[in-house]
Design an enzyme around this catalytic site. Sequence first.
Site, short mmCIF file in Angstrom:
data_model
loop_
_atom_site.label_atom_id
_atom_site.label_comp_id
_atom_site.label_asym_id
_atom_site.label_seq_id
_atom_site.Cartn_x
_atom_site.Cartn_y
_atom_site.Cartn_z
N CYS A 120 1.89 4.52 -0.89
CA CYS A 120 3.17 3.99 -1.28
C CYS A 120 4.04 5.27 -1.71
O CYS A 120 3.49 6.12 -2.24
CB CYS A 120 3.29 2.88 -2.24
SG CYS A 120 4.69 2.55 -3.00
N HIS A 134 4.39 -5.33 2.37
CA HIS A 134 4.47 -4.13 1.34
C HIS A 134 6.04 -4.15 0.72
O HIS A 134 6.17 -4.14 -0.66
CB HIS A 134 4.06 -2.96 1.97
CG HIS A 134 4.19 -1.94 0.93
ND1 HIS A 134 2.98 -1.25 0.71
CD2 HIS A 134 5.11 -1.08 0.48
CE1 HIS A 134 3.27 -0.04 -0.41
NE2 HIS A 134 4.78 0.14 0.00
N GLU A 135 6.95 -4.21 1.66
CA GLU A 135 8.39 -4.00 1.33
C GLU A 135 8.75 -5.31 0.66
O GLU A 135 9.50 -5.23 -0.36
CB GLU A 135 9.29 -3.65 2.47
CG GLU A 135 8.78 -2.40 3.02
CD GLU A 135 8.64 -0.95 2.35
OE1 GLU A 135 9.40 -1.14 1.31
OE2 GLU A 135 7.80 -0.42 2.61
N HIS A 179 7.79 -5.05 -2.88
CA HIS A 179 8.46 -4.27 -3.86
C HIS A 179 9.59 -5.09 -4.28
O HIS A 179 10.16 -5.03 -5.48
CB HIS A 179 8.91 -3.12 -2.93
CG HIS A 179 8.30 -1.85 -3.07
ND1 HIS A 179 7.89 -1.30 -4.18
CD2 HIS A 179 7.47 -1.15 -1.76
CE1 HIS A 179 6.88 -0.26 -3.74
NE2 HIS A 179 7.04 -0.16 -2.48
#
Length: 165
Positions: free
Chosen positions: A88, A130-131, A134
């Site tokens: 990351c 992953h995004e 976030h």
Amino acid sequence: MSVREIRLFGDPVLRSACRAVTDLESVRGLVEDLLETTKLPGRAGVAANQIGVDLRVFSYNVHGEVGYLINPEIIDLQGDPQLTEEGCLSLPGLWHKTPRYPIATARGQQLDGSIVEVSGTGLMAQALQHECDHLDGKVYIDRLLPEERKLAFRALREQSWFMAN
């Protein structure tokens, strides 16, 4: 348009769920900055909170496919989670085996208000998950299995950028 600085783990903006975008026109500049920031080598995606903005927007750049989603949500995950090496930008220098679904589909808006779906396998599936994490205030180390998580936090404490944060 400009490349924006990436916030590092320890910055509170990375641990808070982002707000939904209600005025698409107001995020035009943000989308442009995210796309520019993601185009740098070694970047598969950047979420708005990684550049200090708590809005639900991310950009991606996977194998030459470049785009963005506003108010994204994961709508489909397929297969059994597989341990995949993951890093990351907000945790530079750290890579750990992270359980991720091999196939993912996300739905979100474009600046013109249209709804689009982005699907992928491999790195694209990983980037979508992953995004979206976030934007929910999570980083990939939150998904690690217990033993790997211990290793990650030990390695994190050894990072010079982390102690300075």
